[in-house]
Motif scaffolding. Structure first.
Motif, mmCIF file in Angstrom:
data_model
loop_
_atom_site.group_PDB
_atom_site.id
_atom_site.type_symbol
_atom_site.label_atom_id
_atom_site.label_comp_id
_atom_site.label_asym_id
_atom_site.label_seq_id
_atom_site.Cartn_x
_atom_site.Cartn_y
_atom_site.Cartn_z
ATOM 1 N N ASP A 150 77.023 36.665 -13.317
ATOM 2 C CA ASP A 150 76.315 35.591 -12.651
ATOM 3 C C ASP A 150 74.826 35.628 -12.983
ATOM 4 N N THR A 151 74.149 34.510 -12.720
ATOM 5 C CA THR A 151 72.725 34.394 -13.015
ATOM 6 C C THR A 151 71.908 34.347 -11.733
ATOM 7 N N TYR A 201 70.382 41.594 -14.752
ATOM 8 C CA TYR A 201 71.836 41.704 -14.768
ATOM 9 C C TYR A 201 72.363 41.909 -13.355
ATOM 10 N N SER A 202 73.507 41.251 -13.063
ATOM 11 C CA SER A 202 74.051 41.352 -11.713
ATOM 12 C C SER A 202 74.483 42.775 -11.386
ATOM 13 N N GLY A 203 74.801 43.583 -12.413
ATOM 14 C CA GLY A 203 75.159 44.970 -12.160
ATOM 15 C C GLY A 203 74.050 45.717 -11.447
ATOM 16 N N SER A 223 65.572 51.746 -16.859
ATOM 17 C CA SER A 223 66.398 50.536 -16.892
ATOM 18 C C SER A 223 66.631 50.141 -18.339
ATOM 19 N N ALA A 224 67.837 49.660 -18.631
ATOM 20 C CA ALA A 224 68.183 49.250 -19.994
ATOM 21 C C ALA A 224 69.031 47.989 -19.932
ATOM 22 N N ILE A 225 69.120 47.304 -21.070
ATOM 23 C CA ILE A 225 69.814 46.018 -21.082
ATOM 24 C C ILE A 225 71.288 46.131 -21.427
ATOM 25 N N SER A 268 81.489 43.408 -10.666
ATOM 26 C CA SER A 268 80.862 42.223 -11.261
ATOM 27 C C SER A 268 81.956 41.232 -11.639
ATOM 28 N N THR A 269 81.681 39.963 -11.391
ATOM 29 C CA THR A 269 82.600 38.911 -11.818
ATOM 30 C C THR A 269 82.118 38.333 -13.139
ATOM 31 N N ILE A 270 83.017 38.213 -14.068
ATOM 32 C CA ILE A 270 82.700 37.624 -15.365
ATOM 33 C C ILE A 270 83.087 36.146 -15.337
#
Length: 315
Positions: A150-151, A201-203, A223-225, A268-270
């Motif tokens: 999600d955003t 990121y939603s995570g 933190s990383a992407i 997390s929902t994809i």
């Protein structure tokens, strides 16, 4: 009024109101962009952009409405082009997918392998970014669909179709004490430095929300992407990570261990995100169904139809 002018004003906004950056992205000159915007404003009879000392600072109130219409017109033209391609070329074409690292690295390889086998005349293009980036690509008709979590920001022009969920594990060096505690709790996890996903990121939000609800302030040391970068620093012993289960592969991550943490952290929902006015080519529907079998062509078409009916009713 020209389609090119609408593309120009959309690109200006996309480039944070910088004319020079918009001109570069459009492969034209800055005076040319400025001139076309002025011509459009003259035809409309009002200013689209607010200016100070000849610098654009943002859209005017009526300009915001122009931008919304322009976006619909440009994406409708993209849909017409897809229709033309579908009629003229049948099974040939290009499918551009915006996706996050986790999906590109861990979810899509087998999907794409099978899709390439069954659709040899379709060229696949993967464009990676964070969830906001990839949805913006779809919104701007730069990608056909996006696959990711999600955003933060609402994307009113997109339809988001839930595909599946990804539960979480605590990942650490294989001899780390967190892997041996009798009961895995938020307090136990929060007592160690944590390597986390980036805030976009939603995570990251879901992990931090769980700690916040428990009154725990974890120490985020890095933190990383993407999960692979997180695991690199976990291997070095800088901290532990809370990552989706799918990103831990015991045959490859031999220096790491993982422990299920689905009881502590929300999954997390994809989503697959599409423009509500997109033209659904046959191979696009096939790809969507291969990612999430429950998203059959009838389900996807109904979701887009409902979104469009809802917008028409709102107008």
């Amino acid at each position: 009024m020209k389609l090119q002018q609408l593309r120009y004003i959309l690109e200006i906004v996309r480039q944070n109101n910088h004319l020079s950056a918009a001109a570069e992205a459009l492969h034209t000159s800055q005076p040319g962009v400025s001139r076309q915007v002025q011509l459009l404003e003259s035809e409309l009879g009002f200013e689209i952009f607010q200016r100070t000392r000849n610098r654009i600072i943002g859209p005017t109130e009526p300009g915001q409405l122009v931008l919304e219409i322009a976006k619909r017109v440009v994406t409708d033209m993209a849909a017409l082009k897809s229709l033309k391609d579908d009629i003229n070329s049948g099974t040939h074409g290009t499918l551009t997918i915006g996706t996050t690292h986790t999906q590109a690295r861990y979810v899509l390889p087998r999907v794409i392998q099978e899709f390439v086998r069954t659709h040899p005349d379709v060229q696949l293009v993967l464009r990676q970014g964070n969830p906001e980036d990839i949805c913006a690509m779809v919104d701007a008709a730069e990608a056909d669909l996006a696959i990711g979590t999600d955003t933060v920001n609402a994307m009113p022009n997109l339809v988001k179709l839930p595909c599946f969920t990804l539960p979480r594990s605590v990942v650490a060096q294989k001899d780390h004490p967190i892997l041996e505690v009798p009961e895995l709790t938020l307090e136990a996890v929060g007592s160690y430095p944590i390597i986390s996903y980036d805030q976009r990121y939603s995570g990251r939000w879901r992990v931090m929300n769980a700690f916040k609800a428990a009154g725990i302030e974890p120490k985020i040391i890095l933190s990383a992407i993407d999960a692979d970068v997180c695991k690199t620093y976990i291997e070095l012993g800088l901290g532990i990570g809370v990552l989706t289960n799918i990103t831990f592969d015991p045959t490859r991550d031999t220096e790491l261990g993982a422990r299920d943490a689905s009881h502590l952290f929300e999954p997390s929902t994809i989503f697959i995100s599409l423009r509500s006015n997109t033209y659904l080519r046959g191979y696009m529907l096939d790809f969507i169904r291969s990612v999430a079998p429950k998203l059959t062509p009838s389900v996807v078409r109904a979701a887009l139809r409902d979104a469009n009916d809802g917008r028409a009713g709102g107008d």
